[in-house]
Design an enzyme around this catalytic site. Structure first.
Site, PDB file in Angstrom:
ATOM      1  N   ASP A 176       0.837  -1.204   0.000  1.00  0.00           N
ATOM      2  CA  ASP A 176       0.000   0.000   0.000  1.00  0.00           C
ATOM      3  C   ASP A 176       0.867   1.247   0.000  1.00  0.00           C
ATOM      4  O   ASP A 176       1.825   1.355  -0.755  1.00  0.00           O
ATOM      5  CB  ASP A 176      -0.945  -0.065   1.200  1.00  0.00           C
ATOM      6  N   THR A 177       0.573   2.181   0.859  1.00  0.00           N
ATOM      7  CA  THR A 177       1.262   3.461   0.937  1.00  0.00           C
ATOM      8  C   THR A 177       2.768   3.298   1.145  1.00  0.00           C
ATOM      9  O   THR A 177       3.206   2.446   1.907  1.00  0.00           O
ATOM     10  CB  THR A 177       0.675   4.257   2.121  1.00  0.00           C
ATOM     11  N   VAL A 178       3.555   4.152   0.493  1.00  0.00           N
ATOM     12  CA  VAL A 178       5.001   4.168   0.721  1.00  0.00           C
ATOM     13  C   VAL A 178       5.343   5.337   1.629  1.00  0.00           C
ATOM     14  O   VAL A 178       4.577   6.295   1.755  1.00  0.00           O
ATOM     15  CB  VAL A 178       5.790   4.292  -0.606  1.00  0.00           C
TER      16      VAL A 178
END
Length: 349
Positions: A176-178
């Site tokens: 998901d989000t980095v």
């Protein structure tokens, strides 16, 4: 010049360890190079996340998940722990690197606009794109932000309307989000994150990667020479409801034991939060630094409730980055109230 950079490619399901290992390593190298060339923690954080955004393997920038109506809508934010300034952008479809726009907004927070107007903290959609173009950031057609992998995923799952509820789990999205957390030679501490959001999300949805207190948080407590920063990943709505990034950092900066503090924050303020009382599966992860500005050392911590979380880190004293693939034990279920955590003691800068 001493400093430290740590990055993650999200909490989720790691399908290709080698791929994410290479992405994390390159992001660390770019961030550390910035510090070695005299750059600040803001520079290092931006460059590290730009590297993650530019990889079609991640769900940020190029390769972001597509919305229900097949659009790219990116979120990004960054926070400077010294100035406590925060900047974010959301629903951005044509800015090559959303984190650069977020960084610019963050830095301009202390400068009033003409006629004494208050500068924006978050910009959205067409307004964000217009502002990015005005300040000289790279603008590309939205189609250039769609990777082959993202397009195939969209085409496959968009046909499976009956499985929509399942799609909101992390089963369909590898990661998901980095995010990144950085410290420079001056003791400045910065965190940031970038995300394409949930697969098949409703167009216009704002995730934690553009939300104050949820996606990233960084602060310095000069009274006890401590600073801390974190970047989060997972179910954005849950992280927003609990202001999880802010809670995590505030608890870390006032704790006696970082590992215990992190675990207790996950248990009390996320997994057992009254705001999430009806949720049985809470997917989340975080990467954090706690740093002592007097002794110039600290701890790197990470935790997740998902199957896995990939991260890399490097100090300017190290010749090459280190990579960690943190995994949920095989006897436990993803999304349950089980926390997998890790730490790297006494990072010397």
């Amino acid at each position: 010049m001493p400093g430290f950079v740590a990055v993650h490619t999200g909490a989720g399901n790691c399908i290709d360890e080698t791929l994410y290992k290479n992405v994390c390593k390159e992001a660390c190298i770019q961030g550390v190079n910035a510090l070695q060339n005299g750059g600040s923690a803001l520079d290092a954080c931006e460059l590290a996340i730009m590297t993650l955004e530019n990889s079609c393997a991640t769900n940020a920038g190029l390769g972001s998940n597509l919305t229900w109506d097949r659009r790219v809508e990116c979120d990004a934010c960054i926070m400077d722990g010294g100035s406590l300034q925060f900047g974010a952008c959301t629903n951005v479809s044509d800015v090559k690197n959303p984190i650069s726009l977020a960084r610019h907004i963050c830095e301009k927070q202390s400068n009033l606009l003409s006629f004494g107007r208050i500068p924006p903290m978050v910009l959205s959609g067409k307004g964000a794109s217009a502002y990015a173009k005005e300040i000289g950031l790279r603008i590309v057609p939205m189609e250039h932000m769609i990777s082959v992998k993202a397009a195939k995923s969209y085409d496959h799952y968009r046909k499976s309307i009956t499985k929509y509820e399942e799609m909101n789990q992390l089963k369909l999205s590898p990661l998901d989000t980095v995010g990144a957390v950085c410290v420079d030679a001056e003791g400045s501490i910065v965190s940031g994150c970038s995300s394409g959001g949930l697969l098949l999300k409703v167009s216009g949805r704002i995730g934690q990667a553009a939300t104050y207190g949820a996606g990233c948080w960084a602060m310095i407590d000069e009274s006890n020479c401590m600073s801390a920063a974190t970047c989060t990943t997972g179910n954005g709505e849950y992280l927003m409801k609990t202001l999880f990034a802010k809670e995590l950092v505030e608890d870390l900066i006032n704790c006696n034991c970082p590992i215990t503090s992190q675990h207790q924050t996950y248990q009390k303020k996320l997994l057992n939060s009254p705001f999430l009382a009806k949720q049985t599966e809470i997917h989340a992860g975080s990467l954090s630094i706690i740093y002592n500005t007097a002794s110039n050392d600290g701890d790197l911590l990470w935790a997740h409730t998902t199957n896995s979380m990939c991260l890399g880190f490097q100090s300017t004293k190290q010749k090459k980055p280190k990579f960690v693939l943190s995994k949920l034990p095989p006897n436990l279920s993803c999304g349950t109230k089980t926390i997998v955590s890790g730490h790297h003691f006494k990072l010397s800068y």
